[in-house]
Design a protein around this motif. Structure first.
Motif, PDB file in Angstrom:
ATOM      1  N   ARG A 102       0.789  -1.210   0.015  1.00  0.00           N
ATOM      2  CA  ARG A 102      -0.099   0.023   0.089  1.00  0.00           C
ATOM      3  C   ARG A 102       0.885   1.241   0.132  1.00  0.00           C
ATOM      4  NH1 ARG A 102      -4.045  -2.580  -2.197  1.00  0.00           N
ATOM      5  NH2 ARG A 102      -4.938  -4.330  -0.813  1.00  0.00           N
ATOM      6  N   ASN A 103       1.924   1.066   0.720  1.00  0.00           N
ATOM      7  CA  ASN A 103       2.916   2.382   0.887  1.00  0.00           C
ATOM      8  C   ASN A 103       3.842   1.987  -0.409  1.00  0.00           C
ATOM      9  OD1 ASN A 103       1.580   3.289   2.990  1.00  0.00           O
ATOM     10  ND2 ASN A 103       3.185   3.078   4.540  1.00  0.00           N
ATOM     11  N   THR A 104       3.768   2.952  -1.425  1.00  0.00           N
ATOM     12  CA  THR A 104       4.766   2.600  -2.413  1.00  0.00           C
ATOM     13  C   THR A 104       5.944   3.731  -2.071  1.00  0.00           C
ATOM     14  OG1 THR A 104       3.583   4.303  -3.813  1.00  0.00           O
ATOM     15  CG2 THR A 104       3.293   2.078  -4.184  1.00  0.00           C
ATOM     16  N   TRP A 105       7.144   3.117  -2.120  1.00  0.00           N
ATOM     17  CA  TRP A 105       8.211   4.217  -2.049  1.00  0.00           C
ATOM     18  C   TRP A 105       9.213   3.705  -2.944  1.00  0.00           C
ATOM     19  CZ3 TRP A 105       8.717  -0.711  -0.870  1.00  0.00           C
ATOM     20  CH2 TRP A 105       8.324  -1.120   0.101  1.00  0.00           C
ATOM     21  N   GLY A 106      10.190   4.469  -2.977  1.00  0.00           N
ATOM     22  CA  GLY A 106      11.464   4.360  -3.633  1.00  0.00           C
ATOM     23  C   GLY A 106      12.429   5.484  -3.509  1.00  0.00           C
ATOM     24  N   SER A 107      12.492   6.364  -4.582  1.00  0.00           N
ATOM     25  CA  SER A 107      13.325   7.346  -3.963  1.00  0.00           C
ATOM     26  C   SER A 107      12.680   8.565  -3.789  1.00  0.00           C
ATOM     27  CB  SER A 107      14.507   7.599  -5.372  1.00  0.00           C
ATOM     28  OG  SER A 107      13.390   8.042  -6.295  1.00  0.00           O
ATOM     29  N   SER A 108      11.310   8.406  -3.335  1.00  0.00           N
ATOM     30  CA  SER A 108      10.503   9.499  -3.123  1.00  0.00           C
ATOM     31  C   SER A 108      11.111  10.280  -1.771  1.00  0.00           C
ATOM     32  CB  SER A 108       9.119   9.282  -3.108  1.00  0.00           C
ATOM     33  OG  SER A 108       8.773   8.268  -2.253  1.00  0.00           O
ATOM     34  N   ALA A 109      10.477  11.276  -1.517  1.00  0.00           N
ATOM     35  CA  ALA A 109      10.791  12.116  -0.391  1.00  0.00           C
ATOM     36  C   ALA A 109      10.199  11.499   0.699  1.00  0.00           C
ATOM     37  CB  ALA A 109      10.318  13.581  -0.537  1.00  0.00           C
ATOM     38  N   GLY A 110      10.857  11.128   1.912  1.00  0.00           N
ATOM     39  CA  GLY A 110      10.139  10.732   3.006  1.00  0.00           C
ATOM     40  C   GLY A 110      10.456   9.177   3.350  1.00  0.00           C
ATOM     41  N   ALA A 111      10.997   8.734   2.408  1.00  0.00           N
ATOM     42  CA  ALA A 111      11.367   7.407   2.548  1.00  0.00           C
ATOM     43  C   ALA A 111      12.592   7.046   3.182  1.00  0.00           C
ATOM     44  CB  ALA A 111      11.596   6.553   1.041  1.00  0.00           C
ATOM     45  N   GLY A 112      12.437   6.071   4.177  1.00  0.00           N
ATOM     46  CA  GLY A 112      13.626   5.989   4.999  1.00  0.00           C
ATOM     47  C   GLY A 112      14.787   5.129   4.331  1.00  0.00           C
ATOM     48  N   SER A 113      16.017   5.212   4.713  1.00  0.00           N
ATOM     49  CA  SER A 113      17.431   4.678   4.157  1.00  0.00           C
ATOM     50  C   SER A 113      17.077   2.984   3.780  1.00  0.00           C
ATOM     51  CB  SER A 113      18.481   4.883   4.974  1.00  0.00           C
ATOM     52  OG  SER A 113      18.256   4.350   6.247  1.00  0.00           O
ATOM     53  N   GLY A 114      16.314   2.567   4.717  1.00  0.00           N
ATOM     54  CA  GLY A 114      16.083   0.949   4.476  1.00  0.00           C
ATOM     55  C   GLY A 114      14.978   0.490   3.837  1.00  0.00           C
ATOM     56  N   ASP A 115      14.044   1.473   3.281  1.00  0.00           N
ATOM     57  CA  ASP A 115      13.145   1.391   2.424  1.00  0.00           C
ATOM     58  C   ASP A 115      13.348   0.968   1.215  1.00  0.00           C
ATOM     59  OD1 ASP A 115      11.167   1.417   4.764  1.00  0.00           O
ATOM     60  OD2 ASP A 115      10.775   3.456   4.310  1.00  0.00           O
ATOM     61  N   PHE A 116      14.478   1.623   0.628  1.00  0.00           N
ATOM     62  CA  PHE A 116      14.905   1.422  -0.853  1.00  0.00           C
ATOM     63  C   PHE A 116      15.315  -0.191  -1.137  1.00  0.00           C
ATOM     64  CE2 PHE A 116      18.158   1.285  -4.144  1.00  0.00           C
ATOM     65  CZ  PHE A 116      17.297   1.701  -5.330  1.00  0.00           C
ATOM     66  N   HIS A 117      16.027  -0.683  -0.113  1.00  0.00           N
ATOM     67  CA  HIS A 117      16.415  -1.837  -0.299  1.00  0.00           C
ATOM     68  C   HIS A 117      15.209  -2.901  -0.276  1.00  0.00           C
ATOM     69  CE1 HIS A 117      20.324  -0.514   0.319  1.00  0.00           C
ATOM     70  NE2 HIS A 117      19.858  -0.253   1.643  1.00  0.00           N
ATOM     71  N   VAL A 118      14.246  -2.670   0.357  1.00  0.00           N
ATOM     72  CA  VAL A 118      12.913  -3.394   0.510  1.00  0.00           C
ATOM     73  C   VAL A 118      12.241  -3.095  -1.028  1.00  0.00           C
ATOM     74  CG1 VAL A 118      10.699  -3.788   1.496  1.00  0.00           C
ATOM     75  CG2 VAL A 118      12.641  -3.295   2.920  1.00  0.00           C
ATOM     76  N   TYR A 119      12.230  -1.906  -1.573  1.00  0.00           N
ATOM     77  CA  TYR A 119      11.602  -1.545  -2.673  1.00  0.00           C
ATOM     78  C   TYR A 119      12.668  -2.599  -4.064  1.00  0.00           C
ATOM     79  CZ  TYR A 119      10.815   1.119  -7.101  1.00  0.00           C
ATOM     80  OH  TYR A 119      10.650   1.428  -8.310  1.00  0.00           O
ATOM     81  N   ARG A 120      13.711  -2.348  -3.791  1.00  0.00           N
ATOM     82  CA  ARG A 120      14.679  -3.098  -4.832  1.00  0.00           C
ATOM     83  C   ARG A 120      14.220  -4.398  -4.811  1.00  0.00           C
ATOM     84  NH1 ARG A 120      20.708  -2.197  -4.243  1.00  0.00           N
ATOM     85  NH2 ARG A 120      20.247  -3.339  -2.622  1.00  0.00           N
ATOM     86  N   GLY A 121      14.088  -5.134  -3.706  1.00  0.00           N
ATOM     87  CA  GLY A 121      13.885  -6.498  -3.688  1.00  0.00           C
ATOM     88  C   GLY A 121      12.395  -6.897  -4.391  1.00  0.00           C
TER      89      GLY A 121
END
Length: 190
Positions: A58-77
């Motif tokens: 439900r929460n889509t993140w990536g390189s958007s503002a407000g994403a934490g530093s660990g969220d990108f790795h989850v997104y990448r997986g």
């Protein structure tokens, strides 16, 4: 590829493997030396199963503002798994398409071969019938010639009979003519 294999039985023999054929031959010879030993035959590799569909995030993140530093790795997986799933689906579709094309080609080839076979069969039968027809005509002509020989013989015998009758008539006429010559002819003066 160039391996040197020594046999335990013959230490003096050293065989150099230069090609894949030589390697396979040596392996087979080794197997045949111990025929009572069971041979391991590997099973076919199992087909890969399709990965599970991705969980809905439900929460889509990536390189958007407000994403934490660990969220990108989850997104990448998640992205990697989704791309792998799509790649798998594409490969499966391509394989299915190729299999269908192959089956269609097999059917076309079988139909074409059947058509060629039928055409050649018809040609052979036509040739055979014409050969039989010629043979039957030849036999009929021979039988006709036999009949014509019979007819010729009959005609000859009829001709012989006619000739004999004619000869008898001529002989009878000749006899009557000679009889007439022997009998004096009276000439009456008129």
């Amino acid at each position: 590829m160039s391996e040197i294999i020594e046999d335990a039985d013959s230490e003096s023999k050293v065989r150099a493997v230069k090609t894949a054929y030589d390697l396979q031959r040596l392996k087979l010879e080794k197997l045949f030396k111990q025929p009572d030993k069971p041979v391991f035959i590997p099973d076919r590799p199992k087909e890969r199963k399709m990965p599970k569909p991705p969980e809905f995030i439900r929460n889509t993140w990536g390189s958007s503002a407000g994403a934490g530093s660990g969220d990108f790795h989850v997104y990448r997986g998640v992205r990697r798994r989704e791309y792998a799933r799509q790649k798998f689906l594409d490969e499966k579709e391509a394989k299915t398409t190729k299999d269908d094309e192959y089956q269609r080609k097999l059917v076309e080839n079988a139909n074409a071969a059947e058509e060629r076979t039928a055409k050649k069969r018809a040609k052979r039968l036509k040739k055979k019938k014409s050969k039989q027809k010629k043979k039957s005509q030849h036999v009929e002509s021979e039988s006709e010639s036999e009949h014509s020989d019979d007819e010729t013989e009959a005609a000859c015998s009829d001709a012989k009979k006619i000739c004999e009758e004619t000869n008898e008539e001529l002989q009878a006429q000749k006899d009557t003519h000679t009889n007439l010559e022997k009998t004096p002819v009276e000439i009456k003066p008129s």
